[in-house]
Design an enzyme around this catalytic site. Structure first.
Site, PDB file in Angstrom:
ATOM      1  N   ASP A  10       0.853  -1.186   0.000  1.00  0.00           N
ATOM      2  CA  ASP A  10       0.000   0.000   0.000  1.00  0.00           C
ATOM      3  C   ASP A  10       0.892   1.239   0.000  1.00  0.00           C
ATOM      4  O   ASP A  10       1.812   1.348   0.825  1.00  0.00           O
ATOM      5  CB  ASP A  10      -0.905   0.016   1.231  1.00  0.00           C
ATOM      6  CG  ASP A  10      -2.013  -1.032   1.138  1.00  0.00           C
ATOM      7  OD1 ASP A  10      -2.081  -1.741   0.115  1.00  0.00           O
ATOM      8  OD2 ASP A  10      -2.810  -1.128   2.093  1.00  0.00           O
ATOM      9  N   ASP A 132     -15.327  -3.079  -1.496  1.00  0.00           N
ATOM     10  CA  ASP A 132     -14.915  -2.798  -0.119  1.00  0.00           C
ATOM     11  C   ASP A 132     -16.175  -2.550   0.682  1.00  0.00           C
ATOM     12  O   ASP A 132     -16.956  -1.648   0.353  1.00  0.00           O
ATOM     13  CB  ASP A 132     -14.002  -1.576  -0.074  1.00  0.00           C
ATOM     14  CG  ASP A 132     -12.814  -1.707  -1.019  1.00  0.00           C
ATOM     15  OD1 ASP A 132     -12.329  -2.835  -1.186  1.00  0.00           O
ATOM     16  OD2 ASP A 132     -12.394  -0.687  -1.587  1.00  0.00           O
TER      17      ASP A 132
END
Length: 245
Positions: A10, A132
């Site tokens: 990330d 998500d």
């Protein structure tokens, strides 16, 4: 069917970080060299690397391009899937041309489904849909907004478009090391005719074993983040487990 392991990189401000529940204010920096991190994952034998441009997810456009380029250059033989800030066909095609194997479209799946359908059809097998969810409801804009749409309903929209997979993240578990949400992941896998990649909360080899046990029901892989960086999951043991050794 063996579970595919996707180690996560990330990106925030050009660095490798992990967030807690998607909160940009709760970022732990693990490396200032994304290329070196990718090279390490490749050397360990991971078959893919999962990359997210966190700044891009909030900005709605790529924000860590140099870091992504460094990752691609570091592991030319390892496929990379990339998400975060990919909101146009031009951006999709630019990343695929630069060597990204698979792009992940998340917020756009809710905000601009026609674009996602077009991208899937134009590049079959090279677009994953990122779902998500918080409490089963889909979140967008770097998880800052929660919609009223159920994850399963969103997944069904893209079943016949040529999407490669659905990446399902349980936001409340992401970065918390509380265990994967097996029930919700499995429910989605059973509801759609697309492979599902689990994400969020993976904390131990037990999570990988549990997912491996139901992989035949449509769970193709799992993304591992903080548990790798904190040393809770040994890479060699994880790879051996999913290979059945």
């Amino acid at each position: 069917m063996a579970l595919t392991l996707y180690p996560a990189i990330d990106l925030k401000g050009g660095q490798v970080v992990r967030l807690k529940r998607g909160d940009m204010a709760q970022a732990t920096v693990y490396s200032a060299d994304p290329g070196a991190q990718a090279r390490q994952f490749g050397a360990l034998g991971f078959p893919w690397v999962h990359v997210v441009d966190l700044d891009g997810a909030f900005a709605g456009r790529p924000a860590n391009a140099a870091a992504v380029e460094a990752i691609l250059a570091a592991i030319p033989g390892v496929p990379v899937q990339l998400g975060g800030g990919i909101r146009s066909m031009a951006t999709v095609e630019a990343w695929l041309e630069r060597g990204v194997r698979r792009v992940i479209l998340g917020s756009a799946a809710v905000k601009d489904p026609d674009f996602v359908l077009a991208a899937c059809r134009s590049h079959p097998g090279r677009v994953a849909v990122g779902i998500d969810a918080r409490g089963g409801l889909v979140a967008t804009e770097g998880w800052a907004e929660v919609s009223t749409m159920q994850a399963t309903d969103l997944g069904k929209r893209f079943e016949d478009a040529g999407a490669a997979a659905i990446i399902y993240t349980d936001i409340d578990r992401d970065g918390m090391l509380g265990g994967v949400n097996l029930d919700a992941t499995l429910a989605l896998a059973r509801a759609v005719r697309l492979p599902v990649i689990a994400s969020g909360g993976v904390a131990s080899l037990d999570d990988l074993a549990a997912l491996s046990a139901v992989a035949s029901e449509g769970i193709e892989g799992v993304i591992i983040g903080r548990a790798l960086y904190d040393g809770r999951i040994d890479p060699a043991a994880a790879l051996a487990l999913v290979a059945g050794r």
